[in-house]
Scaffold this motif. Sequence first.
Motif, mmCIF file in Angstrom:
data_model
loop_
_atom_site.group_PDB
_atom_site.id
_atom_site.type_symbol
_atom_site.label_atom_id
_atom_site.label_comp_id
_atom_site.label_asym_id
_atom_site.label_seq_id
_atom_site.Cartn_x
_atom_site.Cartn_y
_atom_site.Cartn_z
ATOM 1 N N MET A 255 36.283 86.312 62.425
ATOM 2 C CA MET A 255 36.461 85.543 61.353
ATOM 3 C C MET A 255 37.229 86.352 60.114
ATOM 4 N N TYR A 256 37.006 87.708 59.920
ATOM 5 C CA TYR A 256 37.511 88.587 58.995
ATOM 6 C C TYR A 256 39.013 88.542 59.483
ATOM 7 N N ARG A 257 39.304 88.724 60.779
ATOM 8 C CA ARG A 257 40.677 88.767 61.239
ATOM 9 C C ARG A 257 41.344 87.656 61.027
ATOM 10 N N GLN A 258 40.785 86.627 60.778
ATOM 11 C CA GLN A 258 41.542 85.100 60.670
ATOM 12 C C GLN A 258 41.805 85.079 59.318
ATOM 13 N N VAL A 259 40.903 85.530 58.444
ATOM 14 C CA VAL A 259 41.288 85.249 56.888
ATOM 15 C C VAL A 259 41.984 86.613 55.973
ATOM 16 N N ALA A 260 41.694 87.756 56.693
ATOM 17 C CA ALA A 260 42.286 88.751 56.025
ATOM 18 C C ALA A 260 43.801 88.793 55.830
ATOM 19 N N GLY A 261 44.591 88.578 56.534
ATOM 20 C CA GLY A 261 45.955 88.653 56.521
ATOM 21 C C GLY A 261 46.632 87.596 55.491
ATOM 22 N N ASP A 262 45.787 86.782 55.067
ATOM 23 C CA ASP A 262 46.231 85.909 53.977
ATOM 24 C C ASP A 262 45.630 86.266 52.584
ATOM 25 N N ASP A 263 46.623 86.364 51.710
ATOM 26 C CA ASP A 263 45.682 86.984 50.362
ATOM 27 C C ASP A 263 44.929 85.918 49.726
ATOM 28 N N ASP A 264 45.209 84.605 49.653
ATOM 29 C CA ASP A 264 44.218 83.543 49.169
ATOM 30 C C ASP A 264 42.970 83.508 49.941
ATOM 31 N N ARG A 265 43.338 83.474 51.219
ATOM 32 C CA ARG A 265 41.879 83.400 52.085
ATOM 33 C C ARG A 265 41.028 84.663 52.077
ATOM 34 N N PHE A 266 41.810 85.807 51.755
ATOM 35 C CA PHE A 266 40.841 87.066 51.661
ATOM 36 C C PHE A 266 40.095 87.179 50.355
ATOM 37 N N ARG A 267 40.898 86.406 49.346
ATOM 38 C CA ARG A 267 40.194 86.616 48.017
ATOM 39 C C ARG A 267 38.861 85.559 48.209
ATOM 40 N N LYS A 268 39.041 84.564 49.054
ATOM 41 C CA LYS A 268 37.966 83.777 49.205
ATOM 42 C C LYS A 268 36.739 84.376 49.783
ATOM 43 N N TYR A 269 37.217 85.128 50.943
ATOM 44 C CA TYR A 269 36.284 85.939 51.599
ATOM 45 C C TYR A 269 35.591 86.849 50.786
ATOM 46 N N LEU A 270 36.106 87.651 49.863
ATOM 47 C CA LEU A 270 35.588 88.513 48.939
ATOM 48 C C LEU A 270 34.590 87.605 47.909
ATOM 49 N N ASP A 271 35.111 86.670 47.458
ATOM 50 C CA ASP A 271 34.242 85.676 46.312
ATOM 51 C C ASP A 271 32.960 85.302 47.318
ATOM 52 N N GLU A 272 33.136 84.890 48.337
ATOM 53 C CA GLU A 272 32.184 84.488 49.328
ATOM 54 C C GLU A 272 31.110 85.694 49.560
ATOM 55 N N TRP A 273 31.644 86.654 50.262
ATOM 56 C CA TRP A 273 30.815 87.390 50.759
ATOM 57 C C TRP A 273 30.696 88.863 50.139
ATOM 58 N N VAL A 274 31.154 88.857 48.833
ATOM 59 C CA VAL A 274 31.071 90.063 47.947
ATOM 60 C C VAL A 274 30.483 89.771 46.483
ATOM 61 N N TYR A 275 31.279 88.961 45.903
ATOM 62 C CA TYR A 275 31.135 88.641 44.507
ATOM 63 C C TYR A 275 29.902 87.661 44.363
ATOM 64 N N ALA A 276 29.636 86.764 45.344
ATOM 65 C CA ALA A 276 28.676 85.746 45.272
ATOM 66 C C ALA A 276 27.525 86.268 45.750
#
Lengths: 258, 325
Positions: free
Chosen positions: B270-291
Amino acid sequence: MARAYTDKEMMALTAGRFVSNGDVLFAGTGLSMLAATVAKRIHAPQAVVFFETGGIDPALAELPLAVADPRVMTGTCMNSGLIDAFSLLVHRRLRTIAFLGAAQIDPYGNINSTCLGDYRRPRVRFPGCGGACDAASQAFGVIIFMQQEKKRFVEKVDYLSSVGWLRGGDSRQRAGYARGGPMAVVTNLGVMKFEEESKRMYLSEYYPGVTAAQVVGDTGFELDVSRAKESVPPSAEELRILRQDVDPQRLILGPVAA
Amino acid sequence: MNDRIDAKSKLMTAAEAVRRFVKDGDMIALGGFTVSRNVMVIAREIIRQGRRDLHLVMHSHGQAMDILVGAGAVSRLELAYGGTGRFAPTGIRFRKAVQSGQVQVEDYSNFHMSLRFLAGALNLPFMPSRSGFETDVLGQQGFGPELRGRGKIPPYKAVVSSNPFNPDPEPVVLLPALTPDVALIHAQCVGEDGTVRIKGLTFLDIEQAKAASRVIVTCEEVVPAAFLRQDPDQNSLPPFLVDAVVPAPFGAHPTACHFFYDYDPRHLNMYRQVAGDDDRFRKYLDEWVYAVDDQEAYLAKVGAVDLMRVKANSNLGYAPGLDRR
């Protein structure tokens, strides 16, 4: 004519054939895991596989996907760390053979796994040399996996991550390397070796269904093919072991032959 | 020294450990290796607390490095390999950050980095090596002249010298010691006093911890120190080298912790899918780190089913038959 096996299967089995019983194998990820594992199961059960992370002679009941995979820590003769692993790599008594892969290779087997373009602001960044620079420097011998493409077989690598025969002749030895050097390059089309004196790459084998001209066409530098012969195709038994025992999930082998 | 002797003061949350021991601009050694024992709990907390300008030092690194770089917490790295094996042969945010010039990188080999940490651990200024003569690993400089010779960055990346014990010329590479401000280690068991027991491969964790000024250890289990003293052959670090002990079950997820859990192929894919795109990576951080405020919230988000899927078999130390495609 359609072949009954894939490029990756041929590469793993071909590289595995370089392994002798009693060799100590320094394995990386991907194809090198397959080559080492398949050789152990077919003709070199006494060969020992170890990983730079410190896992020494693991059972490898399942295929590791990284050198730090917990599967390299199970059924080992001992677990250690990087310093211990490198002490084996450089050990004077051992015939350590390292399997390496790279993005670019030059006619003398110097490889690049770091970047394309300018180092400080690269066009494409790769992971870096990891332990390959150390294996290329200090192992008894090295086998290199490559995809045969013009952009990968280049006159000069963008960044020299891990040393081969340097500038050929005795340049490697003069630079301070006491032993080692690449023995062979195993690609999706065949096997390249290095001339005894000049240390320049030449075509040694092309796979069944491939021609020497095809290999030359996918190489970005002049390649001598005068000694090239067709490889022995994989046996049914070799393929069975590779597919059923070594990589049943096809984690590294990838899709089956069409 | 007193703060190191009071055992009780070492047990703390990730939030407290980062607040007390990690500063902007610090040189941080990452323990673990690619897909094993990444100190994810501290990496996420460093991002939440907004630490900046970090200088990461490691051999081969993986997931913790990639999210720290992706979150913009890092300015400089010294490493041999950035990736997680088959899941991301080159770290995805690492690649983007290097190509865009967001971070400066100095490449070494794994053996080089091992010797540099060992030199730091032994309080030696440098160690010799026979790796890399006439390669670009030694020849090309990643750090600019504005960085060289300042703070913990020595004036030279490496020096090729000659073996003084050999009357004939014999080159050796001299590699500068590393003395990180902080080492981050994830272990299976830690005593409440700070005694560390790492199972499986120790990688370079022990040398990294000994080379560092401060050591934060996260762990699957906090156990009585007396229990660890019953079989001291198995222990990895003495308690007085450890500053913070952070209880963190599944603290290396989505990377593996031998005998506790495997790496999580679903999360890494899943990380590999999202990390390459800046917006999707930001969402990953929001969801899995900041939230997620802490590890409990993180584990609730991963969910019991996915955690059980990667749970290690107590005989093998990994999850046999795990779908790793």
